[in-house]
Design an enzyme around this catalytic site. Sequence first.
Site, mmCIF file in Angstrom:
data_model
loop_
_atom_site.group_PDB
_atom_site.id
_atom_site.type_symbol
_atom_site.label_atom_id
_atom_site.label_comp_id
_atom_site.label_asym_id
_atom_site.label_seq_id
_atom_site.Cartn_x
_atom_site.Cartn_y
_atom_site.Cartn_z
ATOM 1 C CD GLU A 81 12.049 -10.810 1.520
ATOM 2 O OE1 GLU A 81 11.715 -12.224 0.936
ATOM 3 O OE2 GLU A 81 13.015 -10.521 1.894
ATOM 4 N N GLY A 104 0.787 -1.150 0.049
ATOM 5 C CA GLY A 104 0.312 -0.384 -0.102
ATOM 6 C C GLY A 104 1.131 1.332 -0.108
#
Length: 227
Positions: free
Chosen positions: A116, A46
Amino acid sequence: MSYTYEYPHPAVTTDCVVFGFDGTGLSVLLIKRGIEPFTDQWALPGGFIHIDETAEEGAYRELREETGIEDIYVEQLQAFTKVDRDPRERVITIAFTALVRQQDYGYIKGGDDAKEAKWFSVNDLPLLAFDHKEILDTALERLRSKIKLEPIAFHLLNPTFTMTQVQSIYEAVLGQKYDRRNFHKKMTVLGYIIPTGEKHTAYGRPGSLYTFDEEKYKEEMSKRSAI
């Protein structure tokens, strides 16, 4: 376009709870943050919504930039508005949920400000940044409520599947075990889980393959609403 505000206003972000099924259990997609606050801590994908985009557009953009995932259906969950949920400033987030076939997104990697991206079992989660554990818990409760009323489990499966795989999803989401025969009977009597006539062999044991017939599901819902 310029904007002028008479009152102080909060920033707005969007966060996505993406659920997947790995064949045995329910997973959620997380990213490792590459910026402050909470650098190197895991979080939901997000970020901040641009001034010229909707919350949904921002959700799709952040998913694409941080995980490489795109072309999936997201559904708005709710807004999270605690005044201290972000240490940087007053931030409101609009959360979305999505259900995907995890094997379609087995290879993912972090992008943009995510170091990641990785799938985690919902039963073995790392410490999450911000209030993302609360958001995830809320999404799980929504999922548990909806799976009892709607055939959403089939968004997590391949077009053809075994009844054991269906049972595994229900058990993973609801956290309870079902008797195999009773579960099989309950599912087939619904009328929209159709046998394909084909077999799937796993560990030397053949299992019947089924498919979800969306048109039959709509027909069944129309019949019930007419009663």
